[in-house]
Design a protein around this motif. Structure first.
Motif, mmCIF file in Angstrom:
data_model
loop_
_atom_site.group_PDB
_atom_site.id
_atom_site.type_symbol
_atom_site.label_atom_id
_atom_site.label_comp_id
_atom_site.label_asym_id
_atom_site.label_seq_id
_atom_site.Cartn_x
_atom_site.Cartn_y
_atom_site.Cartn_z
ATOM 1 N N GLU A 40 15.268 49.613 137.130
ATOM 2 C CA GLU A 40 15.617 48.500 138.023
ATOM 3 C C GLU A 40 14.961 47.186 137.589
ATOM 4 O O GLU A 40 15.587 46.129 137.653
ATOM 5 C CB GLU A 40 15.213 48.836 139.465
ATOM 6 N N THR A 41 13.707 47.238 137.131
ATOM 7 C CA THR A 41 13.027 45.995 136.733
ATOM 8 C C THR A 41 13.699 45.380 135.499
ATOM 9 O O THR A 41 13.797 44.155 135.387
ATOM 10 C CB THR A 41 11.541 46.254 136.412
ATOM 11 N N PHE A 42 14.175 46.231 134.584
ATOM 12 C CA PHE A 42 14.869 45.719 133.393
ATOM 13 C C PHE A 42 16.243 45.182 133.778
ATOM 14 O O PHE A 42 16.678 44.137 133.259
ATOM 15 C CB PHE A 42 14.987 46.823 132.341
ATOM 16 N N ILE A 43 16.925 45.866 134.693
ATOM 17 C CA ILE A 43 18.218 45.368 135.180
ATOM 18 C C ILE A 43 18.029 43.977 135.792
ATOM 19 O O ILE A 43 18.804 43.051 135.528
ATOM 20 C CB ILE A 43 18.826 46.332 136.224
ATOM 21 N N ASP A 44 16.969 43.832 136.588
ATOM 22 C CA ASP A 44 16.677 42.525 137.210
ATOM 23 C C ASP A 44 16.457 41.446 136.148
ATOM 24 O O ASP A 44 16.921 40.309 136.290
ATOM 25 C CB ASP A 44 15.425 42.621 138.097
ATOM 26 N N ALA A 45 15.720 41.815 135.090
ATOM 27 C CA ALA A 45 15.416 40.850 134.022
ATOM 28 C C ALA A 45 16.689 40.418 133.299
ATOM 29 O O ALA A 45 16.857 39.242 132.943
ATOM 30 C CB ALA A 45 14.421 41.459 133.034
ATOM 31 N N LEU A 46 17.616 41.361 133.086
ATOM 32 C CA LEU A 46 18.908 41.019 132.468
ATOM 33 C C LEU A 46 19.732 40.150 133.418
ATOM 34 O O LEU A 46 20.304 39.126 133.024
ATOM 35 C CB LEU A 46 19.699 42.281 132.126
ATOM 36 N N ALA A 47 19.783 40.565 134.685
ATOM 37 C CA ALA A 47 20.619 39.886 135.684
ATOM 38 C C ALA A 47 20.156 38.452 135.949
ATOM 39 O O ALA A 47 20.958 37.606 136.364
ATOM 40 C CB ALA A 47 20.628 40.682 136.983
ATOM 41 N N ALA A 48 18.875 38.177 135.687
ATOM 42 C CA ALA A 48 18.335 36.836 135.930
ATOM 43 C C ALA A 48 19.067 35.770 135.117
ATOM 44 O O ALA A 48 19.071 34.590 135.484
ATOM 45 C CB ALA A 48 16.838 36.806 135.587
ATOM 46 N N ASN A 49 19.704 36.184 134.016
ATOM 47 C CA ASN A 49 20.386 35.216 133.152
ATOM 48 C C ASN A 49 21.888 35.143 133.398
ATOM 49 O O ASN A 49 22.607 34.506 132.633
ATOM 50 C CB ASN A 49 20.134 35.565 131.685
ATOM 51 N N GLY A 50 22.379 35.813 134.445
ATOM 52 C CA GLY A 50 23.821 35.822 134.674
ATOM 53 C C GLY A 50 24.217 35.581 136.115
ATOM 54 O O GLY A 50 23.465 35.884 137.049
ATOM 55 N N ASP A 51 25.443 35.040 136.281
ATOM 56 C CA ASP A 51 26.030 34.881 137.614
ATOM 57 C C ASP A 51 27.034 36.002 137.881
ATOM 58 O O ASP A 51 27.289 36.358 139.024
ATOM 59 C CB ASP A 51 26.738 33.528 137.721
ATOM 60 N N GLU A 74 16.320 49.884 129.023
ATOM 61 C CA GLU A 74 17.775 49.916 128.841
ATOM 62 C C GLU A 74 18.322 51.324 129.047
ATOM 63 O O GLU A 74 19.157 51.578 129.918
ATOM 64 C CB GLU A 74 18.124 49.378 127.439
ATOM 65 N N GLU A 75 17.855 52.274 128.236
ATOM 66 C CA GLU A 75 18.403 53.629 128.321
ATOM 67 C C GLU A 75 17.935 54.367 129.577
ATOM 68 O O GLU A 75 18.595 55.294 130.038
ATOM 69 C CB GLU A 75 18.054 54.420 127.063
ATOM 70 N N LYS A 76 16.797 53.924 130.124
ATOM 71 C CA LYS A 76 16.301 54.547 131.366
ATOM 72 C C LYS A 76 16.965 53.943 132.604
ATOM 73 O O LYS A 76 16.766 54.433 133.715
ATOM 74 C CB LYS A 76 14.776 54.373 131.462
ATOM 75 N N PHE A 131 33.913 50.050 126.461
ATOM 76 C CA PHE A 131 34.267 51.394 126.924
ATOM 77 C C PHE A 131 33.498 52.453 126.140
ATOM 78 O O PHE A 131 33.111 53.489 126.672
ATOM 79 C CB PHE A 131 35.772 51.636 126.782
ATOM 80 N N SER A 132 33.251 52.171 124.864
ATOM 81 C CA SER A 132 32.574 53.143 124.001
ATOM 82 C C SER A 132 31.166 53.476 124.470
ATOM 83 O O SER A 132 30.597 54.489 124.081
ATOM 84 C CB SER A 132 32.527 52.622 122.563
ATOM 85 N N ALA A 133 30.588 52.616 125.321
ATOM 86 C CA ALA A 133 29.256 52.895 125.864
ATOM 87 C C ALA A 133 29.321 53.274 127.344
ATOM 88 O O ALA A 133 28.297 53.418 128.001
ATOM 89 C CB ALA A 133 28.350 51.675 125.677
ATOM 90 N N ALA A 134 30.546 53.460 127.858
ATOM 91 C CA ALA A 134 30.728 53.659 129.299
ATOM 92 C C ALA A 134 30.319 55.045 129.781
ATOM 93 O O ALA A 134 30.208 55.284 130.977
ATOM 94 C CB ALA A 134 32.184 53.396 129.687
ATOM 95 N N HIS A 135 30.105 55.974 128.843
ATOM 96 C CA HIS A 135 29.685 57.317 129.273
ATOM 97 C C HIS A 135 28.173 57.385 129.462
ATOM 98 O O HIS A 135 27.641 58.429 129.831
ATOM 99 C CB HIS A 135 30.152 58.377 128.276
ATOM 100 N N ARG A 136 27.494 56.273 129.203
ATOM 101 C CA ARG A 136 26.048 56.201 129.398
ATOM 102 C C ARG A 136 25.728 55.354 130.628
ATOM 103 O O ARG A 136 26.256 54.255 130.778
ATOM 104 C CB ARG A 136 25.381 55.548 128.183
ATOM 105 N N ALA A 137 24.859 55.847 131.492
ATOM 106 C CA ALA A 137 24.411 55.057 132.647
ATOM 107 C C ALA A 137 23.166 54.276 132.235
ATOM 108 O O ALA A 137 22.043 54.612 132.593
ATOM 109 C CB ALA A 137 24.121 55.962 133.842
ATOM 110 N N HIS A 138 23.369 53.229 131.420
ATOM 111 C CA HIS A 138 22.271 52.386 130.958
ATOM 112 C C HIS A 138 22.251 51.083 131.764
ATOM 113 O O HIS A 138 23.190 50.779 132.501
ATOM 114 C CB HIS A 138 22.426 52.085 129.462
ATOM 115 N N ALA A 139 21.169 50.327 131.604
ATOM 116 C CA ALA A 139 21.024 49.085 132.365
ATOM 117 C C ALA A 139 22.165 48.113 132.093
ATOM 118 O O ALA A 139 22.710 47.498 133.009
ATOM 119 C CB ALA A 139 19.678 48.432 132.035
ATOM 120 N N SER A 140 22.551 47.972 130.819
ATOM 121 C CA SER A 140 23.572 46.979 130.463
ATOM 122 C C SER A 140 24.995 47.509 130.588
ATOM 123 O O SER A 140 25.955 46.769 130.384
ATOM 124 C CB SER A 140 23.337 46.469 129.037
#
Length: 399
Positions: A129-140, A124-126, A147-156
């Protein structure tokens, strides 16, 4: 706002909609003690649910540092979330893999599911790409409403917006629109009020603001550092004497940019930092060696009010004095209430943010009357500092 994709651009009916929200709420004995952040996301969740989306919530809680920590589970947030939403919210004990997949598959149109803390995974915090893929697998598609987390370039916050069709939720949209109207393309004159204890924590913010605003009120302990830089003796007041050169540089930069810096002319001084401590109001040049400046005086408050009266836009971050301790809350309360009155009269746009700021404005009974109060903290400050916000920039429409 057209520069950003919003829910107006999204067709969500029947779609598995991953929604990044901020559920990092205060808890005590397993119960949510302040639902502000939950309340903020309800309009987005209701709209998605009403439009027939299968709503899947992603959030973090605390800092588990990439491993499972039961004390930082999001499960205890579910009852407060269900109550605020007015419908049941289901929960899955992981945000990826078969557990998440099964919970998502069970959703009907309009249902809402909360997945477990994204930060239980190091990816997540790193922003892996593999974690992003795992998250994206459950969404269209992906909706960002944190916004409060928008200053972080995290997976979610950033990664998913690159992987799936991405849109700003209503809270994110409101925040971006408020900030854009305050400093992006504001009505002038623009006045900023910046307070708080230390200049050291707000150097970038001050240096960015003096080139953007027409007037800058400096209060709190920070003001003492600026006064000291001008050769004013501040006694035992909180003061970063080693930052005198920095304060002088900011004042020079402000002068070059045509920004008026407003410092206290009179101050409230006490010998001890305690509630209802014996105190006196003196001119800024008359602080005794054993005196501590704990608030700005009535003459200075009148000056701040006068600047508020001539402003069209006000950006507020930080208190003018030690507002947590009576009677050193007077200046903050008076100025905040005045700004709220001007806002209510339709003659001022007011945007405020930062932890102390929200508390100070609520203490003054003024928060509900400002045009927009951001609960974002770090992201709000980085925006004031002029820094890019990865979780916002990734939502921009292609040119």
């Amino acid at each position: 706002m057209s520069a950003f994709r919003t829910l107006d651009d999204a067709d969500v009916a029947g779609k598995r909609t991953l929604v990044r929200v901020d559920l990092n709420v205060p808890m005590k004995d397993g119960h949510v003690t302040d639902t502000t952040r939950i309340d903020r996301i309800i309009p987005t969740l209701k709209e998605l649910s009403d439009k027939g989306a299968r709503v899947i919530l992603l959030a973090h809680f605390g800092r588990p540092k990439g491993s499972v920590n039961p004390e930082m589970s999001l499960a205890p947030v579910v009852p407060a979330l269900s109550e605020a939403l007015g419908k049941p919210v289901t929960f899955a004990a992981d945000c990826i893999g078969s557990v998440a997949e099964g919970a998502v598959a069970a959703l009907s149109e309009g249902d809402v599911l909360l997945l477990e803390n994204t930060r239980f995974h190091a990816g997540e915090e790193k922003n892996e790409e593999t974690f992003i893929d795992a998250l994206a697998a459950n969404g269209d598609l992906f909706v960002s409403d944190a916004f409060s987390a928008a200053h972080r370039a995290h997976a979610s916050t950033e990664g998913l917006a690159r992987r799936l069709p991405a849109y700003a939720g209503r809270t994110m949209q409101a925040e971006i629109e408020a900030l854009e109207s305050a400093l992006g393309t504001p009505k002038r004159p623009v006045l900023a009020v910046v307070g708080g204890a230390k200049v050291s924590s707000k150097i970038d913010l001050l240096e960015n603001l003096v080139s953007k605003v027409d007037g800058l009120v400096i209060g709190g302990g920070m003001a003492n550092t600026f006064l000291a830089a001008q050769g004013v003796a501040v006694g035992k007041s909180l003061c970063e004497h080693d930052l005198a050169d920095t304060a002088s540089r900011i004042m020079t930069k402000a002068a070059d940019a045509g920004c008026t810096i407003i410092l206290p002319e009179d101050v409230v001084v006490a010998r001890e930092f305690a509630a209802n401590a014996e105190n006196e109001t003196v001119s800024k040049d008359s602080v005794s060696e054993d005196g501590m400046i704990l608030d700005v005086g009535p003459q200075s408050v009148d000056s701040v009010k006068a600047h508020i009266d001539t402003a069209a836009t006000l950006v507020w971050n930080g208190p003018l004095g030690a507002f947590e301790v009576t009677p050193f809350d007077r200046a903050t309360v008076a100025a905040a209430q005045h700004a709220a009155e001007r806002t209510a009269a339709g003659s001022l746009l007011t945007v405020a943010g930062g932890g102390d700021t929200v508390a100070a404005l609520n203490h003054a009974g003024a928060g509900d009357h400002f045009s927009y109060v951001s609960t974002a903290g770090g992201a709000f400050l980085e925006w004031l500092e002029g820094k890019p916000l990865p979780g916002v920039d990734v939502l921009r429409k292609a040119d």
